[in-house]
Design an enzyme around this catalytic site. Sequence first.
Site, mmCIF file in Angstrom:
data_model
loop_
_atom_site.group_PDB
_atom_site.id
_atom_site.type_symbol
_atom_site.label_atom_id
_atom_site.label_comp_id
_atom_site.label_asym_id
_atom_site.label_seq_id
_atom_site.Cartn_x
_atom_site.Cartn_y
_atom_site.Cartn_z
ATOM 1 C CG ASP A 173 -0.395 0.163 2.524
ATOM 2 O OD1 ASP A 173 0.852 0.276 2.615
ATOM 3 O OD2 ASP A 173 -1.138 0.204 3.524
ATOM 4 C CB CYS A 213 1.083 -2.423 4.676
ATOM 5 S SG CYS A 213 0.881 -3.500 6.092
ATOM 6 C CB THR A 248 2.218 -2.728 10.861
ATOM 7 O OG1 THR A 248 1.003 -3.143 10.201
ATOM 8 C CG2 THR A 248 2.000 -1.396 11.563
ATOM 9 C CG HIS A 276 9.885 -24.785 11.985
ATOM 10 N ND1 HIS A 276 10.087 -24.583 13.324
ATOM 11 C CD2 HIS A 276 11.035 -25.381 11.531
ATOM 12 C CE1 HIS A 276 11.284 -25.023 13.673
ATOM 13 N NE2 HIS A 276 11.882 -25.499 12.599
ATOM 14 C CG HIS A 312 7.825 -28.967 10.443
ATOM 15 N ND1 HIS A 312 7.557 -28.219 11.571
ATOM 16 C CD2 HIS A 312 9.165 -29.160 10.428
ATOM 17 C CE1 HIS A 312 8.691 -27.981 12.207
ATOM 18 N NE2 HIS A 312 9.681 -28.546 11.551
HETATM 19 C C1 RB5 Z 1 -1.782 2.687 6.363
HETATM 20 O O1 RB5 Z 1 -1.780 3.924 7.003
HETATM 21 C C2 RB5 Z 1 -1.520 1.581 7.364
HETATM 22 O O2 RB5 Z 1 -2.639 1.372 8.149
HETATM 23 C C3 RB5 Z 1 -1.149 0.331 6.625
HETATM 24 O O3 RB5 Z 1 -0.009 0.569 5.867
HETATM 25 C C4 RB5 Z 1 -0.820 -0.886 7.460
HETATM 26 O O4 RB5 Z 1 0.110 -0.607 8.443
HETATM 27 C C5 RB5 Z 1 -1.938 -1.678 7.943
HETATM 28 O O5 RB5 Z 1 -1.778 -2.726 8.563
#
Ligand code: RB5
Length: 148
Positions: free
Chosen positions: A8, A65, A67, A98, A134
């Site tokens: 994203d 993204c 996180t 694994h 596994h």
């Molecule tokens: C976008 O602002 C943020 O929410 C997205 O990149 C991500 O971290 C979502 O999990």
Amino acid sequence: MKLIIGSDHGGKKLKDAIVTHLKNKQIDIEDIGPFDFESVDYPSYAIEVGMRVSEGKADYGILCCGTGIGMSIAANKIHGVRASVVSDCFSAEATKAHNDSNVLCLGERVIGEGLALKIVDVWLATEFEGGERHARRLKKVAELESNY
Ligand code: RB5
């Protein structure tokens, strides 16, 4: 080995760095975007990458993204996808060995570019260990898709 990558807006810079890094290593990687920094919804990209892996049109997927978490939540809804959010090299190796992870999710706002590229290298270089224990656990995970 065919790879597919998407992000994203929050992971675009890291995605671009990974694409350059892997292309420099002659690895076949398809970038599905985004190609600018306009705000987009991470599930749209997670679905496209996840579906390509699920349908066998790509061997592995990478999703970036802010996180890595939103991407992993979305991608793990897709049949046959085993998406892992990874922020260290030990987990990168373990989740391939694994969990037979087939989609790697990274957080641009969590880890630096140098570590992210190392994680990608370790994840791609590691093979699934195989073996009865596994395989048994992954079979149970796969059953969740049809049972719940
Ligand atoms: C976008 O602002 C943020 O929410 C997205 O990149 C991500 O971290 C979502 O999990």
